[in-house]
Design an enzyme around this catalytic site. Structure first.
Site, mmCIF file in Angstrom:
data_model
loop_
_atom_site.group_PDB
_atom_site.id
_atom_site.type_symbol
_atom_site.label_atom_id
_atom_site.label_comp_id
_atom_site.label_asym_id
_atom_site.label_seq_id
_atom_site.Cartn_x
_atom_site.Cartn_y
_atom_site.Cartn_z
ATOM 1 N N ARG A 1 -13.018 -18.608 4.109
ATOM 2 C CA ARG A 1 -12.113 -18.989 5.193
ATOM 3 C C ARG A 1 -12.804 -19.094 6.546
ATOM 4 N NH1 ARG A 1 -7.014 -15.217 3.258
ATOM 5 N NH2 ARG A 1 -6.585 -16.500 1.431
ATOM 6 N N GLY B 1 -2.212 -14.917 -4.579
ATOM 7 C CA GLY B 1 -2.572 -14.142 -5.752
ATOM 8 C C GLY B 1 -3.393 -12.916 -5.446
ATOM 9 N N ALA C 1 0.835 -1.207 0.000
ATOM 10 C CA ALA C 1 0.000 0.000 0.000
ATOM 11 C C ALA C 1 0.870 1.259 0.000
ATOM 12 C CB ALA C 1 -0.935 -0.006 1.212
ATOM 13 N N GLN D 1 -9.543 -12.671 10.855
ATOM 14 C CA GLN D 1 -9.625 -13.835 9.969
ATOM 15 C C GLN D 1 -8.652 -14.942 10.364
ATOM 16 O OE1 GLN D 1 -8.442 -13.733 5.518
ATOM 17 N NE2 GLN D 1 -10.618 -14.191 5.611
ATOM 18 N N PHE E 1 -9.990 -19.435 -6.073
ATOM 19 C CA PHE E 1 -9.644 -19.022 -4.715
ATOM 20 C C PHE E 1 -10.904 -19.081 -3.857
ATOM 21 C CE2 PHE E 1 -6.252 -16.695 -2.318
ATOM 22 C CZ PHE E 1 -5.176 -17.328 -2.885
ATOM 23 N N LEU F 1 2.080 -20.006 6.567
ATOM 24 C CA LEU F 1 0.900 -20.226 5.733
ATOM 25 C C LEU F 1 1.165 -21.211 4.599
ATOM 26 C CD1 LEU F 1 -1.992 -19.044 4.959
ATOM 27 C CD2 LEU F 1 -0.733 -17.735 3.270
ATOM 28 N N PHE G 1 11.318 4.256 12.800
ATOM 29 C CA PHE G 1 10.133 3.754 13.506
ATOM 30 C C PHE G 1 9.252 4.919 13.948
ATOM 31 C CE2 PHE G 1 7.620 2.200 16.924
ATOM 32 C CZ PHE G 1 7.551 0.829 16.836
ATOM 33 N N ARG H 1 -12.891 -11.363 4.819
ATOM 34 C CA ARG H 1 -12.248 -11.027 3.545
ATOM 35 C C ARG H 1 -12.132 -12.271 2.675
ATOM 36 N NH1 ARG H 1 -6.518 -11.200 1.607
ATOM 37 N NH2 ARG H 1 -6.120 -12.479 3.427
ATOM 38 N N GLU I 1 -3.951 -20.570 0.024
ATOM 39 C CA GLU I 1 -5.226 -21.079 -0.461
ATOM 40 C C GLU I 1 -5.082 -21.620 -1.887
ATOM 41 O OE1 GLU I 1 -8.712 -19.248 1.314
ATOM 42 O OE2 GLU I 1 -8.960 -18.385 -0.670
ATOM 43 N N HIS J 1 5.441 -7.159 5.089
ATOM 44 C CA HIS J 1 4.738 -8.441 5.045
ATOM 45 C C HIS J 1 4.169 -8.767 3.664
ATOM 46 C CE1 HIS J 1 2.976 -11.980 6.784
ATOM 47 N NE2 HIS J 1 1.871 -11.715 6.119
ATOM 48 N N HIS K 1 -4.693 -14.697 10.538
ATOM 49 C CA HIS K 1 -4.089 -14.320 9.271
ATOM 50 C C HIS K 1 -4.267 -12.856 8.921
ATOM 51 C CE1 HIS K 1 -2.564 -15.010 5.283
ATOM 52 N NE2 HIS K 1 -3.702 -14.740 4.687
ATOM 53 N N HIS L 1 -7.063 -18.290 8.848
ATOM 54 C CA HIS L 1 -6.863 -18.999 7.586
ATOM 55 C C HIS L 1 -6.862 -20.490 7.908
ATOM 56 C CE1 HIS L 1 -5.109 -20.357 3.847
ATOM 57 N NE2 HIS L 1 -5.054 -19.130 3.381
HETATM 58 C C1 LIG Z 1 1.705 -15.122 4.766
HETATM 59 C C2 LIG Z 1 0.679 -14.235 4.121
HETATM 60 C C3 LIG Z 1 0.203 -14.540 2.861
HETATM 61 C C4 LIG Z 1 -0.750 -13.719 2.263
HETATM 62 N N1 LIG Z 1 -1.194 -14.036 1.008
HETATM 63 C C5 LIG Z 1 -2.069 -13.208 0.390
HETATM 64 C C6 LIG Z 1 -2.488 -13.464 -0.946
HETATM 65 O O1 LIG Z 1 -2.045 -14.409 -1.594
HETATM 66 N N2 LIG Z 1 -3.368 -12.617 -1.507
HETATM 67 C C7 LIG Z 1 -3.877 -11.530 -0.838
HETATM 68 O O2 LIG Z 1 -4.679 -10.790 -1.409
HETATM 69 N N3 LIG Z 1 -3.485 -11.258 0.431
HETATM 70 C C8 LIG Z 1 -2.590 -12.071 1.054
HETATM 71 N N4 LIG Z 1 -2.203 -11.793 2.335
HETATM 72 C C9 LIG Z 1 -2.629 -10.531 2.959
HETATM 73 C C10 LIG Z 1 -1.806 -9.383 2.391
HETATM 74 O O3 LIG Z 1 -0.543 -9.839 2.000
HETATM 75 C C11 LIG Z 1 -1.622 -8.256 3.407
HETATM 76 O O4 LIG Z 1 -2.858 -7.850 3.905
HETATM 77 C C12 LIG Z 1 -0.941 -7.063 2.739
HETATM 78 O O5 LIG Z 1 0.250 -7.455 2.115
HETATM 79 C C13 LIG Z 1 -0.652 -5.925 3.709
HETATM 80 O O6 LIG Z 1 0.025 -4.914 2.996
HETATM 81 P P1 LIG Z 1 0.241 -3.462 3.595
HETATM 82 O O7 LIG Z 1 0.929 -2.662 2.574
HETATM 83 O O8 LIG Z 1 -1.045 -2.975 4.149
HETATM 84 O O9 LIG Z 1 1.198 -3.714 4.846
HETATM 85 P P2 LIG Z 1 2.605 -4.479 4.966
HETATM 86 O O10 LIG Z 1 3.052 -5.116 3.727
HETATM 87 O O11 LIG Z 1 2.467 -5.320 6.189
HETATM 88 O O12 LIG Z 1 3.614 -3.291 5.249
HETATM 89 C C14 LIG Z 1 3.544 -2.517 6.432
HETATM 90 C C15 LIG Z 1 4.625 -1.454 6.355
HETATM 91 O O13 LIG Z 1 4.455 -0.574 7.458
HETATM 92 C C16 LIG Z 1 5.704 -0.335 8.064
HETATM 93 N N5 LIG Z 1 5.458 0.023 9.473
HETATM 94 C C17 LIG Z 1 4.646 -0.578 10.364
HETATM 95 N N6 LIG Z 1 4.713 0.059 11.554
HETATM 96 C C18 LIG Z 1 5.577 1.089 11.390
HETATM 97 C C19 LIG Z 1 6.078 2.103 12.246
HETATM 98 N N7 LIG Z 1 5.724 2.192 13.539
HETATM 99 N N8 LIG Z 1 6.964 2.998 11.740
HETATM 100 C C20 LIG Z 1 7.391 2.911 10.452
HETATM 101 N N9 LIG Z 1 6.955 1.960 9.606
HETATM 102 C C21 LIG Z 1 6.057 1.070 10.072
HETATM 103 C C22 LIG Z 1 6.474 -1.624 7.873
HETATM 104 O O14 LIG Z 1 7.859 -1.387 7.961
HETATM 105 C C23 LIG Z 1 6.041 -2.004 6.457
HETATM 106 O O15 LIG Z 1 6.837 -1.360 5.504
HETATM 107 C C24 LIG Z 1 -1.250 -12.596 2.953
HETATM 108 C C25 LIG Z 1 -0.764 -12.288 4.212
HETATM 109 C C26 LIG Z 1 0.161 -13.120 4.804
HETATM 110 C C27 LIG Z 1 0.609 -12.793 6.205
#
Ligand SMILES: Cc1cc2nc3c(=O)[nH]c(=O)nc-3n(C[C@H](O)[C@H](O)[C@H](O)COP(=O)(O)OP(=O)(O)OC[C@H]3O[C@@H](n4cnc5c(N)ncnc54)[C@H](O)[C@@H]3O)c2cc1C
Length: 586
Positions: free
Chosen positions: A288, A52, A16, A231, A117, A243, A157, A391, A246, A45, A356, A233
């Site tokens: 799920r 996918g 994001a 959620q 899925f 994990l 941080f 979700r 799926e 993460h 999850h 999984h």
């Molecule tokens: C193992 C796994 C498999 C998944 N597989 C799928 C899938 O196949 N398809 C799907 O649609 N979804 C999947 N999901 C869900 C999806 O991947 C996540 O919901 C999504 O990637 C989250 O993205 P994000 O950008 O919101 O946050 P993240 O990718 O978690 O990034 C968070 C960011 O915030 C930063 N941050 C956090 N706190 C602070 C702070 N205090 N100060 C500075 N920086 C901070 C971190 O450093 C990081 O850069 C999966 C999740 C997991 C755990």
């Protein structure tokens, strides 16, 4: 304290955050963008996502079908205007990623491949083998490097939002390699900090998913929405919680209990489907929440398999054959071999449900704006809400793209038109207070508490009281335990007094965030006296649309437990109905 002037600060460089940064740079090259992350961006993460990203692409699919699956899958708690926007934008965003170099897996014709899925009636999940998140994040990261206006602050941080005159003024952050505090002054901040699975003991979530951004917004008066919806999984590896995507079931894997039965047929998940044929929306490809709840029932009946890691069921992939497993799921084959010593080509893999994803998060409107002027949020930390009470797998990666961009566009418009100048005196004062609070942590008296002790007590009570099934007594006990833990955390003394990469310090800060987020889960769950999606109450087993077709809104009351209020769900065209995964209508 060093002060950095920006136009927009993005906290979080996962899917994001990176998508938002690119969209801002594209929207207006003059904008000064600060991109903060507590880890190097590729360690976010998003990189761990396997299965996918959903988006309508094939001729037999339609935007209406994606809408219906998402809204029904979410047990009608989704805001339907947000879902409509999401499914419309999804194919565009996935195609844009293709143009930026994302190596989507393909069919033999060269067309983009899609896989089935959970909860999706039609194949619409784009994938890059079983490393989709890795490729998606790489593509975004390398694209972000093209823009000189994006200034990265890795391993920084964020500890506080700066708020004055009822609007955002920037944020404060700890530079982890030096221990110095930095002040970022900016009229707009976008939170993209990801989820909070770490409030539970057994989770697929990486160690950094501690709900920091949710807590920052909550402390600044922004409500956390629908936090009771957590959620599970259905297919986590026992022991580690790693994990198994799926995609395993999408490719034809099946679930069996200790007697070898495909038990899902006993839970309204449709007739048993032939092995090896793709199933859609029934049996193993049900949603799920239903699959995880079926595990719980099998456990009560004594049909699970006792293992050294606790009770499990089996994921059976043997009938798929080595060639298909190697082509489509090479990573999960490795994971099962490495972590439970099982080769899925010839053996069944023990699995159990694992925490999850957080459906809830920072309340935003459809423009990704929070009620606090200048504060925006996108990705898993936000609740916009397209995921409702459950979700559907593969909607989340696409959500990062669609709403990451949306948040950036809203922030750019705000900065270029509405935003009054920064109140630098107020920002300086707050930053100095934030720095003093961090310094005071080093001098805290030892109250006999430990970081690990409080963290374990938190995760234990969350599993006991706010797990797959809940009731009044369990949730009350969990809420009370969390309130006590919040008070007790003040008794943790820092043993590590160093400034350089002091992970004890950052873990204390993360623990404070997790305790607040966990409390909103328990208290929102206690207030919702119905069962819907992932929130299942043993004492209120039915969905109750007349009282609870509403979003829960948890407001911080400082030291006290949150106040829960409600907000109507936006319904545009789909009235609440029965969630049917029996195959009768599919
Ligand atoms: C193992 C796994 C498999 C998944 N597989 C799928 C899938 O196949 N398809 C799907 O649609 N979804 C999947 N999901 C869900 C999806 O991947 C996540 O919901 C999504 O990637 C989250 O993205 P994000 O950008 O919101 O946050 P993240 O990718 O978690 O990034 C968070 C960011 O915030 C930063 N941050 C956090 N706190 C602070 C702070 N205090 N100060 C500075 N920086 C901070 C971190 O450093 C990081 O850069 C999966 C999740 C997991 C755990």
């Amino acid at each position: 304290m060093e002060t950095i002037q920006s136009d927009v600060v993005i906290v979080g460089a996962g899917g994001a955050g990176l998508r938002a940064a690119i969209a801002l740079a594209e929207a207006d090259p003059k904008l000064r963008i600060a991109l903060l992350s507590k880890v190097y961006p590729m360690r976010s993460h998003t990189c761990a996502a396997e299965g996918g990203a959903a988006g309508v692409v094939k001729g037999d699919d339609s935007l209406d079908l994606h809408f219906d699956d998402t809204v029904g899958g979410g047990d009608w708690l989704c805001d339907q205007d947000a879902v409509e926007f999401f499914i419309n934008e999804a194919p565009r965003e996935l195609t844009r990623l293709e143009h930026w170099g994302c190596p989507w897996s393909r069919e033999s014709t060269g067309a983009v491949g899609v896989r089935p899925f959970g909860g999706m009636k039609i194949m619409r999940t784009w994938f890059a083998a079983d490393k989709t998140g890795f490729h998606l994040l790489h593509t975004l990261f390398q694209t972000s490097l093209k823009y000189p206006s994006i200034r990265r602050f890795d391993e920084v941080f964020t500890t506080d939002l700066l708020v004055a005159d009822g609007r955002i003024q920037g944020c404060c952050a700890l530079e982890m390699r030096s221990g110095a505090m930095l002040q970022f002054q900016a009229p707009a901040v976008i939170l993209c900090t990801g989820g909070a699975g770490r409030v539970f003991p057994f989770t697929t979530n990486g160690a950094i998913k501690t709900g920091d951004g949710m807590a920052l917004a909550y402390r600044a008066g922004v409500p956390l929405k629908d936090m009771e919806f957590v959620q599970y999984h259905p297919t986590g590896l026992p022991g580690t919680g790693i994990l198994l995507t799926e995609g395993c079931r999408g490719e034809g894997g099946v679930l069996r209990n200790k007697n070898g039965d495909r038990y899902l047929k006993d839970y309204g998940m449709g007739p048993e489907t032939p092995l090896g044929e793709p199933v859609l929306k029934t049996m193993e490809l049900g949603p799920r929440d239903r699959l995880s709840q079926a595990f719980w029932h099998e456990q009560q009946k004594g049909n699970t398999v006792p293992t050294k890691w606790g009770d499990c069921v089996y994921l059976d992939m043997r009938h798929l054959g080595e060639q298909k497993i190697n082509e489509r799921l090479p990573f999960v084959r490795d994971l099962a071999k490495s972590y439970v010593g099982v080769d899925m080509v010839s053996e069944q893999v023990p699995i159990r449900p694992v925490v999850h994803y957080m459906m809830g998060g920072i309340h935003t409107d459809i423009h990704a704006a929070t009620p606090l002027p200048g504060l925006f949020a996108a990705g898993e930390c936000a609740c916009v809400s397209i995921n409702g009470a459950n979700r559907l797998g593969s909607n989340s990666l696409t959500e990062l793209l669609v709403f990451g961009r949306r948040a950036a566009e809203s922030a750019a418009a705000y900065v270029n038109s509405d935003a009054p100048p920064i109140d630098t005196a107020a920002a300086d004062r707050q930053a100095a207070e934030a720095e003093a609070r961090i310094h005071a942590l080093f001098d805290r008296a030892d109250g006999g508490e430990t970081l690990a002790g409080i963290r374990t007590a938190m995760t234990d009570t969350m599993e006991t009281g706010a797990g797959i099934y809940r009731d009044e007594a369990l949730l009350t006990d969990t809420a009370n335990t969390l309130a006590a833990l919040r008070r007790r955390q003040g008794g943790i003394a820092l043993k590590d007094k160093s400034k350089v990469f002091n992970t004890e310090l950052t873990q204390v800060l993360e623990l404070a965030c997790m305790l607040e987020v966990a409390e909103t889960v328990a208290v929102s769950g206690l207030a919702r006296k119905e069962s819907r999606g992932s929130h299942q109450r043993l004492d209120y087993v039915d969905r109750n649309d007349s009282d609870y077709l509403r979003h829960s809104m948890a407001y911080s009351q400082g030291e006290e437990a949150p106040r829960i209020d409600y907000l109507d769900v936006v319904i545009t065209k789909s009235r609440p109905g029965v969630r049917d995964y029996s195959g009768a209508k599919s």
